[in-house]
Design a protein around this motif. Structure first.
Motif, PDB file in Angstrom:
ATOM      1  N   ARG B 173       0.807  -1.170   0.214  1.00  0.00           N
ATOM      2  CA  ARG B 173      -0.152   0.041   0.039  1.00  0.00           C
ATOM      3  C   ARG B 173       0.612   1.258   0.045  1.00  0.00           C
ATOM      4  NH1 ARG B 173      -4.355  -0.483   4.638  1.00  0.00           N
ATOM      5  NH2 ARG B 173      -5.016   1.470   3.850  1.00  0.00           N
ATOM      6  N   PRO B 174       0.478   2.227  -0.698  1.00  0.00           N
ATOM      7  CA  PRO B 174       1.343   3.374  -0.794  1.00  0.00           C
ATOM      8  C   PRO B 174       1.547   4.232   0.451  1.00  0.00           C
ATOM      9  CG  PRO B 174      -0.609   3.716  -1.928  1.00  0.00           C
ATOM     10  CD  PRO B 174      -0.628   2.245  -1.728  1.00  0.00           C
ATOM     11  N   VAL B 175       2.420   4.493   1.075  1.00  0.00           N
ATOM     12  CA  VAL B 175       2.478   5.444   2.362  1.00  0.00           C
ATOM     13  C   VAL B 175       2.986   6.932   1.882  1.00  0.00           C
ATOM     14  CG1 VAL B 175       2.661   3.682   3.750  1.00  0.00           C
ATOM     15  CG2 VAL B 175       4.810   4.343   3.032  1.00  0.00           C
ATOM     16  N   LEU B 176       3.898   7.090   0.917  1.00  0.00           N
ATOM     17  CA  LEU B 176       4.208   8.198   0.894  1.00  0.00           C
ATOM     18  C   LEU B 176       4.514   8.419  -0.834  1.00  0.00           C
ATOM     19  CD1 LEU B 176       5.097  10.979   2.110  1.00  0.00           C
ATOM     20  CD2 LEU B 176       7.526  10.210   2.612  1.00  0.00           C
ATOM     21  N   VAL B 177       3.889   9.398  -1.787  1.00  0.00           N
ATOM     22  CA  VAL B 177       4.212   9.331  -2.915  1.00  0.00           C
ATOM     23  C   VAL B 177       4.482  10.860  -3.247  1.00  0.00           C
ATOM     24  CG1 VAL B 177       3.111   9.096  -5.289  1.00  0.00           C
ATOM     25  CG2 VAL B 177       2.722   7.500  -3.466  1.00  0.00           C
ATOM     26  N   ALA B 232       9.644  20.964   7.949  1.00  0.00           N
ATOM     27  CA  ALA B 232       9.756  19.636   8.175  1.00  0.00           C
ATOM     28  C   ALA B 232       8.179  19.251   8.853  1.00  0.00           C
ATOM     29  CB  ALA B 232      10.677  19.517   9.518  1.00  0.00           C
ATOM     30  N   SER B 233       7.919  18.064   8.604  1.00  0.00           N
ATOM     31  CA  SER B 233       6.596  17.431   8.973  1.00  0.00           C
ATOM     32  C   SER B 233       6.732  16.053   9.242  1.00  0.00           C
ATOM     33  CB  SER B 233       5.458  17.861   8.106  1.00  0.00           C
ATOM     34  OG  SER B 233       4.277  17.677   8.415  1.00  0.00           O
ATOM     35  N   ALA B 234       6.070  15.523  10.279  1.00  0.00           N
ATOM     36  CA  ALA B 234       6.031  14.342  10.486  1.00  0.00           C
ATOM     37  C   ALA B 234       4.383  13.757  10.839  1.00  0.00           C
ATOM     38  CB  ALA B 234       6.777  14.010  11.798  1.00  0.00           C
ATOM     39  N   TRP B 235       4.073  12.474  10.315  1.00  0.00           N
ATOM     40  CA  TRP B 235       2.803  12.068  10.526  1.00  0.00           C
ATOM     41  C   TRP B 235       2.825  10.603  10.520  1.00  0.00           C
ATOM     42  CZ3 TRP B 235       4.617  14.520   6.248  1.00  0.00           C
ATOM     43  CH2 TRP B 235       4.136  14.275   4.992  1.00  0.00           C
ATOM     44  N   GLU B 236       2.087   9.731  10.906  1.00  0.00           N
ATOM     45  CA  GLU B 236       1.642   8.492  10.743  1.00  0.00           C
ATOM     46  C   GLU B 236       2.945   7.719  10.154  1.00  0.00           C
ATOM     47  OE1 GLU B 236      -1.975   8.339   8.285  1.00  0.00           O
ATOM     48  OE2 GLU B 236      -2.831   9.509   9.783  1.00  0.00           O
ATOM     49  N   ARG B 238       5.625   8.574   9.131  1.00  0.00           N
ATOM     50  CA  ARG B 238       6.560   9.472   8.184  1.00  0.00           C
ATOM     51  C   ARG B 238       7.091  10.650   8.492  1.00  0.00           C
ATOM     52  NH1 ARG B 238       1.176   8.513   4.666  1.00  0.00           N
ATOM     53  NH2 ARG B 238       0.519   7.438   6.309  1.00  0.00           N
ATOM     54  N   VAL B 240       9.121  14.044   6.889  1.00  0.00           N
ATOM     55  CA  VAL B 240       9.611  14.397   5.510  1.00  0.00           C
ATOM     56  C   VAL B 240      10.024  15.885   5.822  1.00  0.00           C
ATOM     57  CG1 VAL B 240       8.790  15.420   3.213  1.00  0.00           C
ATOM     58  CG2 VAL B 240       7.553  13.281   4.457  1.00  0.00           C
ATOM     59  N   LEU B 241      11.164  16.337   5.152  1.00  0.00           N
ATOM     60  CA  LEU B 241      11.901  17.496   5.183  1.00  0.00           C
ATOM     61  C   LEU B 241      12.123  17.950   3.654  1.00  0.00           C
ATOM     62  CD1 LEU B 241      12.900  16.239   8.033  1.00  0.00           C
ATOM     63  CD2 LEU B 241      14.384  17.919   8.061  1.00  0.00           C
TER      64      LEU B 241
END
Lengths: 210, 273
Positions: B173-177, B232-236, B238, B240-241
């Protein structure tokens, strides 16, 4: 046809209880940073979002949902495409509220999903061309952000409406172009707007949830 | 006789595949395949985590090229992977150059994919598809940097076509695209603050793991400067910067700084400054 168009207009009106007014898609941070100071800079920011950002991706998601692609698969993709924590919340919370309300109005219930997927799935129950649904969706998205701009840049109401009217051509063009495409056949090119949405999380004073 | 198939043969094609598995408490190379202009090698390292270095010996990607890299990290194995040099997308007359990167990490495995930057030359045409398949409990760290033109040479990009689709899936399942597309439409708005804000170098750093949200605390205050903007952000699961910079060098420094804070161990030699 008119009856269906009226249904869609109702679903996408600001009075439909999805809570769109609470989300600014990062605009609040961009206003705070001084990038949006007048009607022209608001118009160009929204144009970038439509042409290179969420606009065309959301239109493609609507098209795929209306074409009958598996909802769970599309929902996963829409969630994975979210650029930041608040952007995920923006699309998921509105999509869930949309699905709950629209399900009470339709013969077949609509599952909770990110907003463009939920709208596209609901629109399967209408006889409207996908490009029209996508255009009205993008119009609602843009109008909501214009309203945020009018309140917080601030701009005059008439100026805000002029910004929205000036984007009608872009909204239509993006909807027409993207609605038949696979959401992964093109990309995004708005890192600046994505970063504004990320910085929004740590703003000291925030009126919007995104 | 010169027909189009012979012209095609002059284009670079290559494929490099590496598989590493955890065996008896070690990370062991269990497959290495190379063909054409794609190479992979494992330099000697003095740590238990092997480094895999991919290389495109044709020196860059132009229209019609087909380059493929594949790396399989077995259950419980740990690997760091990078590229020997920056990837260059050269001017293309007609066709699009295609690069495919397939990465997979088995249950509980760890992969750090830290390629060097991709430099896009004027009138280049390149499509890259990076697909990452993670099993349950696998951890994945990725950095991708794209530089518009050779700033040091004062090159200003007029037009190009770059499509960079990065897809990370967990258990299918895609989690980050993240699909990045730089074309005439984007270049027309390149100085807009919602787009590149005049930046010529941009990076995305992504960490996908159960504990990904804790990484923000490990990074602490972001090493932002007048030259490099970082968000920066973070969730579930993930984190990402995103980075935007007016020049590739300060961006590389900021990236190395953040990577050091996240990883707490030395970067691959190609990264060391």
């Amino acid at each position: 046809m008119n009856a269906d168009l009226l249904k869609l207009t109702q679903w996408l009106s600001p009075a439909f209880p999805v809570g769109g007014f609470a989300y600014s898609h990062g605009l609040e941070q961009a206003i705070d940073a001084g990038h949006l100071r007048d009607a022209d800079s608001l118009r160009s920011w929204l144009l970038a979002l439509l042409r290179l950002g969420a606009g065309r991706v959301d239109a493609a998601l609507i098209g795929q949902a209306m074409a009958g692609r598996d909802e769970a698969e599309l929902s996963d993709l829409a969630r994975a495409l979210a650029a930041s924590r608040e952007r995920l919340e923006e699309t998921c919370a509105q999509g869930a509220a949309f699905a709950r309300t629209v399900s009470a109005l339709l013969p077949h219930p609509v599952a909770e999903a990110p907003l463009p997927v939920a709208v596209g799935c609901a629109a399967r129950q209408l006889s409207l061309p996908a490009a029209q649904v996508a255009a009205l969706y993008l119009h609602a998205f843009t109008a909501n952000l214009v309203s945020a701009g009018v309140r917080f840049i601030p701009l005059g109401q008439t100026e805000g409406q002029q910004v929205l009217a000036a984007l009608h051509g872009e909204i239509d063009a993006v909807a027409q172009d993207a609605v038949t495409r696979d959401p992964l056949s093109f990309g995004s090119a708005v890192p600046g707007a994505d970063m504004a949405a990320m910085w929004h999380e740590t703003m000291d004073v925030r009126l919007f949830k995104s | 006789m010169l027909d189009s198939s012979q012209i095609r043969m002059q284009r670079a094609a290559g494929r490099a595949e590496v598989a590493i598995a955890a065996r008896g408490g070690r990370n062991a190379l269990c497959r290495l395949h190379q063909s054409g202009s794609a190479k992979a090698f494992l330099p000697k390292v003095h740590t238990p985590v092997p480094e895999v270095v991919f290389l495109n010996t044709s020196g860059g990607v132009t229209g019609g090229d087909r380059i493929g890299y594949r790396l399989e990290v077995g259950a419980g194995a740990q690997v760091i992977a990078t590229t020997q040099t920056a990837e260059r997308a050269y001017q293309s007359s007609a066709d699009v150059g295609e690069v495919t990167v397939e990465l997979s990490v088995g249950e509980g495995g760890v992969l750090e994919w830290l390629p060097q930057e991709t430099i896009l030359f004027d009138h280049s045409a390149m499509t890259r598809r990076t697909t990452v398949d993670l099993a349950a409990g696998a951890r994945f760290l990725m950095v991708e940097t794209v530089v518009l033109g050779r700033a040091a040479m004062g090159e200003v990009i007029e037009d190009l076509a770059f499509f960079d689709l990065r897809q990370i899936r967990r258990e299918g399942r895609p989690v980050l695209v993240e699909p990045l597309q730089i074309d005439a439409a984007a270049l027309g708005l390149r100085d807009h603050p919602a787009v590149f804000g005049g930046a010529v170098a941009m990076s995305t750093l992504a960490y996908v793991a159960e504990e990904a949200e804790d990484v923000l605390a490990r990074i602490g205050s972001l090493p932002e400067s007048d030259e490099v903007a970082i968000a920066a952000s973070a969730w579930e699961g993930r984190c990402v910067l995103r980075f935007l910079a007016g020049d590739a060098w300060p961006l590389r420094r900021a990236l190395a700084d953040v990577l050091n804070r996240i990883r707490g161990r030395a970067l691959p030699r190609v990264w060391q400054m």
